[in-house]
Design a protein around this motif. Structure first.
Motif, PDB file in Angstrom:
ATOM      1  N   TYR A  19       0.929  -1.342  -0.144  1.00 15.15           N
ATOM      2  CA  TYR A  19      -0.029  -0.019   0.089  1.00 15.15           C
ATOM      3  C   TYR A  19       0.914   1.257  -0.053  1.00 15.15           C
ATOM      4  O   TYR A  19       0.616   2.140  -0.814  1.00 15.15           O
ATOM      5  CB  TYR A  19      -0.917   0.055   1.238  1.00 15.15           C
ATOM      6  CG  TYR A  19      -1.959  -1.167   1.150  1.00 15.15           C
ATOM      7  CD1 TYR A  19      -2.919  -1.544   0.142  1.00 15.15           C
ATOM      8  CD2 TYR A  19      -1.722  -2.017   2.282  1.00 15.15           C
ATOM      9  CE1 TYR A  19      -3.795  -2.412   0.057  1.00 15.15           C
ATOM     10  CE2 TYR A  19      -2.850  -3.095   2.400  1.00 15.15           C
ATOM     11  CZ  TYR A  19      -3.607  -3.473   1.073  1.00 15.15           C
ATOM     12  OH  TYR A  19      -4.611  -4.266   0.977  1.00 15.15           O
ATOM     13  N   ASN A  20       1.852   1.330   0.827  1.00 12.73           N
ATOM     14  CA  ASN A  20       2.934   2.595   0.840  1.00 12.73           C
ATOM     15  C   ASN A  20       3.579   2.728  -0.474  1.00 12.73           C
ATOM     16  O   ASN A  20       3.657   3.536  -0.966  1.00 12.73           O
ATOM     17  CB  ASN A  20       3.650   2.261   1.979  1.00 12.73           C
ATOM     18  CG  ASN A  20       3.213   2.481   3.338  1.00 12.73           C
ATOM     19  OD1 ASN A  20       2.084   2.858   3.410  1.00 12.73           O
ATOM     20  ND2 ASN A  20       3.694   1.852   4.351  1.00 12.73           N
ATOM     21  N   GLN A  66       0.386  -0.406   6.816  1.00 13.35           N
ATOM     22  CA  GLN A  66       0.643   0.854   6.116  1.00 13.35           C
ATOM     23  C   GLN A  66       0.544   2.036   7.384  1.00 13.35           C
ATOM     24  O   GLN A  66       0.278   1.884   8.327  1.00 13.35           O
ATOM     25  CB  GLN A  66      -0.661   1.076   4.982  1.00 13.35           C
ATOM     26  CG  GLN A  66      -1.940   0.665   5.575  1.00 13.35           C
ATOM     27  CD  GLN A  66      -2.573   2.111   6.481  1.00 13.35           C
ATOM     28  OE1 GLN A  66      -2.091   3.135   6.034  1.00 13.35           O
ATOM     29  NE2 GLN A  66      -3.087   2.036   7.772  1.00 13.35           N
TER      30      GLN A  66
END
Length: 221
Positions: A164-165, A209
């Motif tokens: 996600y990051n 995240q």
């Protein structure tokens, strides 16, 4: 008493004022304040972080329609799915705007050169899902994006570790590179905390995240 010509002119001025486009006043509304969430809905209790917002203060040529947004997405390295084929159910999101939980409007994949999005479907890469915050109680016009880096097809497009990051930051890097390479638009990015809790609680695949949301504003020069 106004003469006919003056009355006609006055009505024309009022009509022009009414017809003039209204410039949006906010970048976005916090979904959490309207009963929504910055995490979309994959299944009960699980979702993916909407970790990028294309600000409602962006130019209308970027955000005002799906076709405009697709053009922008293509500029920053995404496009529609391979041969228009989508496998898997649409995800939903509640942006706290009075519309409740609604299906994603778009899903775009990394557009490799060469290979296009068909190659992304095969080997994995970045991808996004998008919704517009345009409900009756919070109509910012902002696009909320869930961005993530995917595994290849043999891994069923699961999210890579820290995906996600990684996906968010790759989109930001592409957007900055696009902005630097042309003169028609300017782009600013602000990483915002407080919209999205950091960690893996309630996050699909249990992937942690950092809780940062990249807010991108694109304005015409």
């Amino acid at each position: 008493m106004l003469s006919f010509s003056r009355l006609t002119l006055a009505l024309a001025v009022v009509g022009a004022a009414v017809a003039a486009p209204t410039k949006r006043a906010v970048a976005y509304y916090n979904p959490n304040n309207g009963g929504g969430s910055e995490v979309d809905i994959v299944s009960a209790g699980l979702g993916e972080p909407m970790n990028v917002i294309i600000s409602g203060l962006s130019d209308s040529t970027i955000i005002s329609s799906q076709s405009n947004f697709l053009s922008f997405a293509q500029d920053i390295g995404f496009s529609t799915e391979c041969l228009g084929i989508h496998i898997g159910a649409a995800q939903q999101a509640n942006l706290g705007d009075g519309n409740g939980a609604v299906d994603q409007l778009v899903e775009y994949r990394e557009n490799y050169n060469p290979g296009g999005t068909c190659l992304e479907s095969l080997i994995g890469g970045n991808h996004l899902r998008g919704w517009i915050q345009n409900g009756p109680s919070a109509n910012s016009g902002a696009w909320f994006l869930a961005v993530s880096q995917e595994e290849n097809a043999t891994e069923n497009h699961d999210i890579v570790p820290n995906g996600y990051n990684i996906g968010r930051d790759a989109l930001v890097a592409n957007a900055n590179a696009w902005a630097a390479g042309q003169s028609a638009y300017s782009l600013t990015v602000e990483y915002v905390s407080g919209l999205l809790p950091a960690g893996s609680d309630g996050i699909n695949h249990g992937i942690s995240q950092d809780g940062q949301v990249a807010v991108i504003t694109v304005t015409k020069n």
